[in-house]
Each structure stands twice: as structure tokens, then as C-alpha cells.
Design an enzyme around this catalytic site. Sequence first.
Site, mmCIF file in Angstrom:
data_model
loop_
_atom_site.group_PDB
_atom_site.id
_atom_site.type_symbol
_atom_site.label_atom_id
_atom_site.label_comp_id
_atom_site.label_asym_id
_atom_site.label_seq_id
_atom_site.Cartn_x
_atom_site.Cartn_y
_atom_site.Cartn_z
ATOM 1 N N GLU A 1 -89.730 9.531 8.105
ATOM 2 C CA GLU A 1 -88.749 9.128 9.106
ATOM 3 C C GLU A 1 -89.167 7.854 9.827
ATOM 4 O OE1 GLU A 1 -87.633 12.052 12.099
ATOM 5 O OE2 GLU A 1 -86.211 10.632 12.946
ATOM 6 N N ASP B 1 -90.852 14.483 7.865
ATOM 7 C CA ASP B 1 -90.383 14.318 9.245
ATOM 8 C C ASP B 1 -91.519 14.817 10.134
ATOM 9 O OD1 ASP B 1 -89.207 14.253 11.703
ATOM 10 O OD2 ASP B 1 -87.335 15.178 11.068
ATOM 11 N N ILE C 1 -91.948 15.014 13.366
ATOM 12 C CA ILE C 1 -91.485 15.944 14.411
ATOM 13 C C ILE C 1 -89.980 16.084 14.248
ATOM 14 C CG2 ILE C 1 -91.283 16.448 16.878
ATOM 15 C CD1 ILE C 1 -93.679 14.737 17.454
ATOM 16 N N ASP C 2 -89.539 17.191 13.686
ATOM 17 C CA ASP C 2 -88.103 17.445 13.648
ATOM 18 C C ASP C 2 -87.773 18.222 14.914
ATOM 19 O OD1 ASP C 2 -85.509 17.317 12.518
ATOM 20 O OD2 ASP C 2 -85.687 19.451 12.081
ATOM 21 N N THR D 1 -87.364 15.945 17.963
ATOM 22 C CA THR D 1 -88.064 15.052 18.908
ATOM 23 C C THR D 1 -87.506 15.217 20.323
ATOM 24 O OG1 THR D 1 -88.536 13.491 17.139
ATOM 25 C CG2 THR D 1 -88.656 12.626 19.367
ATOM 26 N N ASP E 1 -85.040 15.484 7.448
ATOM 27 C CA ASP E 1 -84.773 16.695 8.247
ATOM 28 C C ASP E 1 -84.611 17.921 7.352
ATOM 29 O OD1 ASP E 1 -84.438 15.204 10.719
ATOM 30 O OD2 ASP E 1 -82.391 14.704 10.089
HETATM 31 O O1 IPD Z 1 -84.682 13.081 15.077
HETATM 32 P P1 IPD Z 1 -85.259 14.409 14.717
HETATM 33 O O2 IPD Z 1 -85.646 15.225 15.890
HETATM 34 O O3 IPD Z 1 -86.354 14.281 13.688
HETATM 35 O O4 IPD Z 1 -84.117 15.218 13.868
HETATM 36 C C1 IPD Z 1 -82.883 15.623 14.436
HETATM 37 C C2 IPD Z 1 -82.874 17.084 14.713
HETATM 38 O O5 IPD Z 1 -83.053 17.816 13.523
HETATM 39 C C3 IPD Z 1 -81.560 17.486 15.353
HETATM 40 O O6 IPD Z 1 -81.514 18.869 15.558
HETATM 41 C C4 IPD Z 1 -80.390 17.128 14.459
HETATM 42 O O7 IPD Z 1 -79.202 17.363 15.156
HETATM 43 C C5 IPD Z 1 -80.426 15.665 14.062
HETATM 44 O O8 IPD Z 1 -79.390 15.428 13.122
HETATM 45 C C6 IPD Z 1 -81.778 15.323 13.460
HETATM 46 O O9 IPD Z 1 -81.805 13.961 13.091
HETATM 47 MG MG MG Z 2 -85.685 15.278 12.066
#
Ligand code: IPD
Ligand code: MG
Length: 289
Positions: free
Chosen positions: A76, A96, A98-99, A101, A226
Site C-alpha cells: 500500500e 497492507d 495496517i488495514d 489506519t 486490503d
Molecule cells: O486505508 P486502510 O486502513 O489500509 O484500508 C481501508 C479499510 O480497510 C477500510 O475499512 C475500508 O473502508 C477502506 O476501503 C480501506 O481502504
Molecule cells: Mg487497507
Amino acid sequence: MSKSHDPWQDAMDHAVAVARKSGEMIREVVQNQDQSSLVQTKSSAVDLVTETDQKVERLIIQSVKSKFPSHRFIGEESVSSGEPCILTSDPTWIIDPIDGTTNFVHRYPFVGVCIGFAVNQQVEWGVVYSAIEDKMFTARRGRGAFCNGRPLQVSTQTDVHRSMVATEFGSDRDPQVVDKIFSSLHKVLSLPVHGVRGAGSAALNMCAVARGSVELYYETGVHVWDIAAASVIVTEAGGVLRDTTGGALDLMSRRIVAANNETIATRIIAELEVYSSERDDRAPDCEPE
Ligand SMILES: O=P([O-])([O-])O[C@@H]1[C@H](O)[C@H](O)[C@@H](O)[C@H](O)[C@H]1O
Ligand SMILES: [Mg+2]
């Protein structure tokens, strides 16, 4: 096949170890530092990134490069800084750091370290470490899905009126997109379903499908990093993956439905607004090499 002749298993074992180490870093920050002052934004004012996202991604990529020098990466934060986002047939780690963030920044306790591994564009295994909960979700294609070593199984529910659905609001605040999100939500809620939830992490919503806590998760706007790792966790727990159009999941299309079975998937998909985000492999900072 012995372990030493199974390089994908070596890679997966390495991913579990480095995900655990990454989780320790994340927990340390959550317990001892205030991230809210250290946040930067990416695609929108609410698409957040922190120094920890970048540090964790560097830790994962450096450790993998030293052990598996010929493998490729889609990460990412690397893509954010201009690296290509192309899935070739070569062994590729999809990361990813930190999914969730936004959860991390607000100390909302659902954040996942996601590491998926694809060969010939097929995800071979996935590791999602829910760092605050200390839950290690793992799956390898054809070999089952597990949480902390215990097998996972999707829910057997086929009645949509008795189902729990997960979704997210994402980070696109374009009024037309927000309207579509609410239109889908309105229709799904009014079926009615038992409830709608969202963990704040696409990967952990998918793990909730895999462990049978929710019947289905859908979202438009997710990225390949993700969902790649969790995709194999869902299918190995017995679930199904679809595009919001009802077609086959395309990891780069930014649309996903992960469900316990075809019946629930088909019934909910009929209520969803279909719209598109720019594909991950077509974004301006994702040009092929
Ligand atoms: O930016 P991130 O925290 O790695 O990833 C996000 C999270 O998974 C969030 O729940 C989702 O709604 C977004 O579509 C993602 O992009
Ligand atoms: Mg994510």
C-alpha cells in the site's frame, strides 16, 4: 512433500513471523504514543497514513527481500510513493501494513497486518494478524483457514432475514458516491437483515465472514492490498467471493462481496448499487514498469 521442498510454505511461515513482529510494533504505538498529531492524508482528507504504516511496510519488505530476493511486491505505502501496482505471474507479496489506519489513529481496536502471496495471479496463501486482539488468521489454498491455529468455518445461514451484513463507508466523500453507499445500505437494511456492522478494516470484515460472525461483507473502493490476503481465508473457510456486479471477483477492480454462500451472496447483490472506482492497476501512479 517435506517442508524444505515447499517454498510457498517457507514464505507463509515467514509471513506469520513478520506479521506478528509488525503487530508488536503497532501495539507498542497504540499503547504509548498519540498518533493523531502524526497523520498525513493520501487520496482524500479522510484517507489517512501514519509513520507506523510506512515503518511496518518497510520492515515486512526488507525482511522478505533478504529471504526471497526474486519475489515481487505490491505494498500500500510503496504504491502510494509511486511503485507499480501490477500483478504479474511472478511470486508476489501483497501487503497492507495496517488495514484500518483510521482505527489505528483513533485507537479503535481493529487493525490488521495483511500479507497475501500470489503466483500466476492466484492467491496461494494469506495472513491477516489482528494486532490488538492478537488473532492470527491464516489460510493456504486447499489446506483450510485458521484463527490462532483453530479451523474456521463460515455460517450455514441461508435466510437473508436472519443474516448479519458488514460494510464500510470508505474514504471517498464525493456526494454521488456517498448517495450510492446510503442507497445500498438503505435497501440491505430494509430487507430486513438482523443488522449491519463494520469493523473499520476490510480484511477483518472478511475474517468475520470466515469465522461465521457475519454472513456477508461488501464494499466498493477497497484496494488489492486490503483484500488479497483475506480472500483465501474466506474461500478456505467455505465462503464465496464476488464482484458487486455478481460476476467473479477481480482483485484489482476495487469492488468486493465476500459471503458465506451463494444464496446469501445473490440475494444481497440484488440490492447493491454498482459503481466503479479507478482500478488499482490503472491508477496514474501505478503505471506498468
Ligand atoms: O486505508 P486502510 O486502513 O489500509 O484500508 C481501508 C479499510 O480497510 C477500510 O475499512 C475500508 O473502508 C477502506 O476501503 C480501506 O481502504
Ligand atoms: Mg487497507
